[in-house]
Design a protein around this motif. Structure first.
Motif, mmCIF file in Angstrom:
data_model
loop_
_atom_site.group_PDB
_atom_site.id
_atom_site.type_symbol
_atom_site.label_atom_id
_atom_site.label_comp_id
_atom_site.label_asym_id
_atom_site.label_seq_id
_atom_site.Cartn_x
_atom_site.Cartn_y
_atom_site.Cartn_z
ATOM 1 N N VAL A 3 0.853 -1.189 0.000
ATOM 2 C CA VAL A 3 0.000 0.000 0.000
ATOM 3 C C VAL A 3 0.888 1.238 0.000
ATOM 4 O O VAL A 3 1.874 1.304 0.748
ATOM 5 C CB VAL A 3 -0.921 0.011 1.246
ATOM 6 N N SER A 4 0.551 2.204 -0.821
ATOM 7 C CA SER A 4 1.275 3.475 -0.813
ATOM 8 C C SER A 4 0.401 4.547 -0.176
ATOM 9 O O SER A 4 -0.831 4.419 -0.143
ATOM 10 C CB SER A 4 1.658 3.893 -2.237
ATOM 11 N N ILE A 5 1.028 5.584 0.334
ATOM 12 C CA ILE A 5 0.303 6.708 0.919
ATOM 13 C C ILE A 5 0.775 7.995 0.235
ATOM 14 O O ILE A 5 1.937 8.091 -0.155
ATOM 15 C CB ILE A 5 0.492 6.786 2.449
ATOM 16 N N GLU B 149 -15.275 7.131 3.509
ATOM 17 C CA GLU B 149 -14.761 6.389 2.364
ATOM 18 C C GLU B 149 -15.848 5.499 1.767
ATOM 19 O O GLU B 149 -16.002 5.418 0.537
ATOM 20 C CB GLU B 149 -13.551 5.560 2.790
ATOM 21 N N ARG C 37 -5.866 11.439 6.627
ATOM 22 C CA ARG C 37 -4.898 10.354 6.530
ATOM 23 C C ARG C 37 -5.388 9.049 7.169
ATOM 24 O O ARG C 37 -4.778 8.001 6.959
ATOM 25 C CB ARG C 37 -3.588 10.766 7.215
ATOM 26 N N TYR D 290 -5.885 5.941 5.126
ATOM 27 C CA TYR D 290 -4.655 5.278 4.695
ATOM 28 C C TYR D 290 -4.102 4.376 5.792
ATOM 29 O O TYR D 290 -3.543 3.317 5.512
ATOM 30 C CB TYR D 290 -3.610 6.309 4.268
ATOM 31 N N THR D 291 -4.263 4.790 7.059
ATOM 32 C CA THR D 291 -3.813 3.916 8.149
ATOM 33 C C THR D 291 -4.621 2.623 8.155
ATOM 34 O O THR D 291 -4.092 1.558 8.484
ATOM 35 C CB THR D 291 -3.902 4.604 9.525
ATOM 36 N N HIS E 187 -5.877 1.167 5.464
ATOM 37 C CA HIS E 187 -5.375 0.351 4.349
ATOM 38 C C HIS E 187 -4.052 -0.321 4.718
ATOM 39 O O HIS E 187 -3.822 -1.488 4.367
ATOM 40 C CB HIS E 187 -5.200 1.216 3.105
ATOM 41 N N ASN F 284 -7.546 0.581 12.300
ATOM 42 C CA ASN F 284 -6.086 0.691 12.333
ATOM 43 C C ASN F 284 -5.403 -0.247 13.323
ATOM 44 O O ASN F 284 -4.242 -0.034 13.661
ATOM 45 C CB ASN F 284 -5.686 2.136 12.665
ATOM 46 N N HIS G 192 -0.708 7.550 11.703
ATOM 47 C CA HIS G 192 -0.503 8.265 10.443
ATOM 48 C C HIS G 192 0.970 8.519 10.123
ATOM 49 O O HIS G 192 1.284 8.974 9.014
ATOM 50 C CB HIS G 192 -1.287 9.588 10.437
#
Length: 428
Positions: free
Chosen positions: A6-8, A213, A296, A299-300, A302, A325, A363
């Motif tokens: 996974v990229s952030i 989301e 953010r 993303y945590t 993911h 998370n 994060h």
């Protein structure tokens, strides 16, 4: 099967510089980027602290600090409540809210047996509110339901048992999202019996991020945040929202409720010694985090799911659903002890720190830390297999661990109190 990384869209390692924060804080950030113990460990960024320097410097005990008032009004509006009050910690805001609800003993509070207010706040409910807790065990092994709670409500007709005056829920608990439809049912039940409903929403921001989301909304849009948070908090009479966990404020938590409730809470905050004089900088830093760090959180989630998937692919057990998370992992499933894994991760050239089975993705955790974590477990498993100690990816697991896995991953019928008590490591 190889699971993609996974990229952030941001680089946390660039957000503290030697020019502004000093070399020591740069090094601290690099350590924290690989520290999975808690989301309280995040380092305030240069931009966050520079923003706080421009905050007002009035006396909040007198209600004369504009930056603090602005944060309180913002959070009240976001959550659809009349008023809000800033304080130093989630423990304080929970205990202040509970004390504000309580009027005169004898009284009791219904909570989940794993609840932070019951288990991790130094006995504050008994100390400050002279109340007892009736700890309940969710029959589904995950979260309380209205059906769990209703038979346990004490209406004051039995002189042997303190009557129920408050129900406290927690969302998330062990990183698990409390289904909103169940929250609504519990809220209706509480109102039916004229019982207060309080939320320990230390990580409600994570729930909101997940919901935003799912709805295809924009986490950076204030109106979208307000829509979701108002919906989530509508059933509650009060809530404690931590600012120093997922959002990454250096200090602080906030209570929301009616104007009357918040005015009463201010009396108790003063009595508890919790008033802060020039707290504008703290409020501004939290305000910055709400604007800039809240987006953010998804993303945590993911990254946590990537960690879960990588560990599952290796054969590790996962002790609780990974909704947000947190990942509770069980390396015993592949013949590795938690102590051995903890030591090996800490011994890496670039150490990774974990708090036993609970891994919290914040994060400032980097995608590389996730990949290195998985790679370390893979290497340990390979060594075990080479030594003939792991067969077909299956290791021996103790009865307690197996019961925990079975009840979280495949709940069957009514879970017994005895089994649930063995899951007490969760919920912290």
């Amino acid at each position: 099967m190889t699971i993609p990384s996974v990229s952030i869209p941001y680089n946390p390692l660039t957000e503290v510089t030697a020019d502004v924060g000093g070399k020591e804080n740069v090094e601290s950030l690099h350590r924290i980027a690989r520290d999975f113990r808690s989301d309280t460990l995040t380092v305030p960024t240069d931009a966050q602290l520079l923003y706080s320097l421009r905050a007002s410097r009035g006396d909040d005990v007198y209600g004369e600090d504009p930056s603090t008032v602005a944060l309180e009004r913002r959070v009240a509006k976001l959550t659809g409540k009349e008023a809000a009050m800033f304080a130093v910690s989630g423990t304080m805001t929970n205990q202040l809210a509970i004390r504000t609800h309580m009027k005169q003993p004898p009284h009791s509070i219904i909570t989940d047996y794993r609840a932070h207010v019951h288990k991790m706040e130094a006995g504050g409910i008994a100390m400050f509110s002279q109340a007892t807790t009736h700890q309940l065990f969710p029959s589904n092994g995950l979260y309380l339901t209205a059906e769990d709670i209703e038979p346990q409500i004490q209406l004051g007709t039995n002189i042997h048992i303190a009557p129920t005056k408050l129900i406290c829920l927690e969302n998330t608990l062990s990183g698990i999202i409390f289904p909103q439809e169940e929250v609504v049912k519990i809220g209706q039940l509480a109102k039916k019996h004229d019982i207060g409903l309080h939320l320990d929403g230390a990580r409600i921001w994570n729930v909101a991020a997940d919901e935003i989301e799912k709805r295809g909304l924009d986490a950076g849009n204030e109106d979208d945040r307000q829509t979701v948070l108002t919906d989530l908090l509508a059933p509650f009479d009060s809530a404690s929202l931590c600012l120093s966990k997922g959002l990454g404020a250096p200090i602080g938590s906030i209570i929301i409720g009616t104007k009357e409730f918040i005015e009463r809470a201010k009396w108790f905050r003063k009595a508890f010694g919790g008033g802060i004089r020039q707290c504008g900088g703290l409020a501004a830093s939290a305000d910055y985090a709400l604007t800039n760090h809240f987006p953010r959180l998804a993303y945590t989630h993911h990254l946590a799911k990537r960690l879960e998937a990588g560990l599952r692919e290796l054969g590790c057990g996962i002790a609780a659903p990974v909704d947000t998370n947190m990942v509770f992992f069980q390396p015993q499933q592949i013949g590795l002890s938690l102590d051995a894994v903890t030591a090996r991760l800490a011994a890496l050239p670039n150490p990774i720190i974990v708090g036993r089975e609970r891994c919290v993705v914040h994060h400032q955790i980097t995608p590389q830390a996730i990949e290195d974590f998985i790679a370390c477990i893979a290497e340990m498993k390979k060594e075990k297999e080479a030594n003939g100690q792991v067969e077909n990816g299956e290791g021996r697991i103790g009865d307690k661990e197996q019961q925990k896995l079975d009840n979280y991953n495949q709940p069957k019928g009514k879970t017994t109190d005895a089994v649930l008590r063995k899951q007490a490591a969760l919920g912290y």
